[in-house]
Scaffold this active site. Structure first.
Site, short mmCIF file in Angstrom:
data_model
loop_
_atom_site.label_atom_id
_atom_site.label_comp_id
_atom_site.label_asym_id
_atom_site.label_seq_id
_atom_site.Cartn_x
_atom_site.Cartn_y
_atom_site.Cartn_z
N CYS A 104 0.78 -1.14 0.29
CA CYS A 104 0.07 0.05 0.17
C CYS A 104 1.08 1.02 -0.07
CB CYS A 104 -1.40 -0.26 1.15
SG CYS A 104 -0.67 -0.45 2.39
N HIS A 144 -2.46 6.22 4.97
CA HIS A 144 -0.95 6.69 4.85
C HIS A 144 -0.30 7.77 3.96
CE1 HIS A 144 -1.22 2.63 6.03
NE2 HIS A 144 -0.55 2.06 4.93
N1 NAP Z 1 -5.44 -3.45 5.81
C1 NAP Z 1 -4.23 -2.78 4.34
O1 NAP Z 1 -4.48 -1.29 4.47
C2 NAP Z 1 -3.77 -3.63 3.10
C3 NAP Z 1 -3.15 -2.98 1.96
C4 NAP Z 1 -2.57 -3.73 1.72
C5 NAP Z 1 -2.72 -5.31 1.84
N2 NAP Z 1 -3.65 -5.99 2.83
C6 NAP Z 1 -3.15 -7.00 2.82
O2 NAP Z 1 -4.49 -7.83 3.13
C7 NAP Z 1 -4.35 -9.02 3.38
C8 NAP Z 1 -5.22 -8.57 4.50
O3 NAP Z 1 -5.44 -7.01 5.48
P1 NAP Z 1 -6.52 -6.99 6.76
O4 NAP Z 1 -5.76 -5.36 6.48
O5 NAP Z 1 -7.83 -6.78 5.39
O6 NAP Z 1 -6.80 -7.62 7.37
P2 NAP Z 1 -7.68 -8.31 8.51
O7 NAP Z 1 -8.98 -7.15 9.00
O8 NAP Z 1 -7.09 -9.35 9.91
O9 NAP Z 1 -8.75 -9.83 7.60
C9 NAP Z 1 -7.95 -10.29 7.49
C10 NAP Z 1 -9.48 -11.51 6.77
O10 NAP Z 1 -9.21 -12.54 6.22
C11 NAP Z 1 -9.96 -13.72 7.54
N3 NAP Z 1 -8.83 -14.33 7.68
C12 NAP Z 1 -7.95 -14.77 8.93
N4 NAP Z 1 -7.42 -15.83 8.77
C13 NAP Z 1 -8.51 -17.44 8.29
C14 NAP Z 1 -8.78 -18.63 7.01
N5 NAP Z 1 -7.66 -19.56 8.64
N6 NAP Z 1 -9.31 -18.69 6.35
C15 NAP Z 1 -10.09 -17.69 5.92
N7 NAP Z 1 -10.15 -16.48 5.78
C16 NAP Z 1 -9.38 -15.75 7.50
C17 NAP Z 1 -10.57 -12.75 8.45
O11 NAP Z 1 -12.05 -13.52 8.78
P3 NAP Z 1 -11.68 -13.68 10.01
O12 NAP Z 1 -12.78 -12.33 10.58
O13 NAP Z 1 -12.81 -14.92 10.11
O14 NAP Z 1 -10.59 -14.01 11.03
C18 NAP Z 1 -10.22 -11.82 8.07
O15 NAP Z 1 -11.26 -11.20 6.98
C19 NAP Z 1 -3.28 -9.24 4.37
O16 NAP Z 1 -2.63 -9.69 3.86
C20 NAP Z 1 -2.80 -7.71 4.16
O17 NAP Z 1 -1.41 -7.54 4.18
C21 NAP Z 1 -3.70 -4.94 3.77
#
Ligand code: NAP
Length: 333
Positions: free
Chosen positions: A130, A243
């Site tokens: 990001c 950011h």
């Molecule tokens: N946040 C950002 O700004 C951003 C930007 C670019 C990329 N990313 C990338 O995007 C990804 C997610 O980030 P996020 O910030 O959205 O994280 P998050 O809020 O912690 O969400 C994680 C998601 O993954 C699911 N999950 C976790 N364990 C799982 C499993 N065993 N099986 C299936 N689903 C599972 C969670 O489901 P539950 O609710 O059921 O736990 C939730 O829907 C990461 O790889 C991160 O590096 C994030």
């Protein structure tokens, strides 16, 4: 009737996943069936799409049958295990994790910069880091005009970049401090409320963090610029969303503020907010929930030859994740 596509969102309940659903809706992506996938913990939860309830299902090996697109944002280990299964089932995967970004067989795409690279895909397309994506929205047009050789940068990264649990951590800590209660930590190694942490992601033996090296590595791949160099310090700040990055960039050709401003005004997906006399510059508070990134504080770098300083801010849940992923899918329909 116009063609529709069945879309699976993996990590649908997360910070990025929720934005993914809203972005598909707001941009009227031609969704046929929408399948929302998360862990067993969330199975049965209902999320809205175009006014109707969609039930979240547990991600399993069979989840991708009948789907044409799979948008992944559930972390690298989930992408590593399930993205190849989605491809096998006939999906094009757009992956938000870092799992495939540097794989030479996987295009790493910011549509405004290297949209044509999607044509090379073999089933998986990666969405960039990001902070890198937001920085490149301003740096790339300047690179095209003046030839960027290297940058020095510091980031100011919002807690939502760490996901839903980190948003809750900042909320909780602010509440604890206001009430005079002891501060509890679950996500970050130190208190994030009323503090800044010069650590994003884990440390490498060089002393840089993994996040800091993404700018150079992913920047080279996205800009098709194999000699691009980036020295970066990534900092987590108690901001909920969007950011910001302070950049000092050096160019091969001479650059003036006026010429840079003209280039940036023409750049797609970017607004120029730069009126120091009125204290007008991009602010994360106001970039939150916006599709465009914004650049300002343009000035000649006083320590570099042919150098320009700027400040760029953008919603990392959108341009750094959900919006960019949906834009990639749009290139393919
Ligand atoms: N946040 C950002 O700004 C951003 C930007 C670019 C990329 N990313 C990338 O995007 C990804 C997610 O980030 P996020 O910030 O959205 O994280 P998050 O809020 O912690 O969400 C994680 C998601 O993954 C699911 N999950 C976790 N364990 C799982 C499993 N065993 N099986 C299936 N689903 C599972 C969670 O489901 P539950 O609710 O059921 O736990 C939730 O829907 C990461 O790889 C991160 O590096 C994030």
């Amino acid at each position: 009737m116009s063609k529709t596509y069945n879309v699976a969102v993996v990590g649908a309940t997360g910070a990025v996943g929720i934005e993914m659903i809203q972005t598909l809706e707001k941009r009227n992506f031609p969704v046929g069936q929408l399948k929302l996938l998360a862990s067993r913990r969330s199975a049965g939860r209902k999320l809205k799409f175009h006014g109707r309830d969609v039930t979240v299902e547990e991600l399993t090996q069979d989840s991708f049958d009948g789907m044409q697109f799979a948008l992944f944002s559930a972390g690298s280990s989930i992408s590593k295990e399930f993205a190849p299964l989605a491809v096998k089932a006939g999906c094009v995967v757009v992956d938000n994790s870092s799992c495939f970004r540097m794989d030479p067989n996987v295009p790493l795409v910011v549509p405004e910069i290297n949209g044509d690279d999607v044509k090379q895909h073999k089933g998986i397309i990666a969405n960039p880091n990001c902070t890198t994506a937001i920085t490149l929205m301003a740096l790339y047009p300047l690179h095209v005009a003046f030839g960027c050789t290297r940058i020095f940068a510091s980031s100011y990264q919002a807690v939502s970049g760490t996901g839903a649990k980190a948003i809750a951590e900042l909320e909780r800590q602010v509440d604890q401090i206001v009430k005079g209660q002891p501060v509890t930590k679950e996500v970050y190694p130190h208190q994030i409320a009323f503090n800044v942490l010069p650590q994003v992601d884990s440390f490498l033996p060089t002393g840089y963090t993994k996040e800091e090296m993404k700018m150079e590595n992913e920047g080279r791949k996205i800009m098709h610029h194999p000699t691009f160099r980036a020295s970066v310090t990534c900092v987590r700040v108690p901001v909920y969303r969007a950011h910001s990055v302070a950049v000092s960039a050096e160019f091969a050709k001479p650059v003036t503020v006026e010429a840079a401003r003209e280039v940036l005004k023409q750049a797609p997906g970017l607004d120029v907010i730069d009126n120091p006399a009125k204290s007008e510059y991009p602010l994360p508070l106001y970039q939150a929930e916006k599709y465009n990134c914004a650049v300002g504080r343009l000035r000649k770098d006083c320590a570099l030859d042919n150098g320009l300083c700027f400040w760029v801010s953008g919603d990392q849940l959108l341009k750094g994740a959900a919006l960019n992923a949906v834009q990639i899918a749009e290139l393919l329909v």
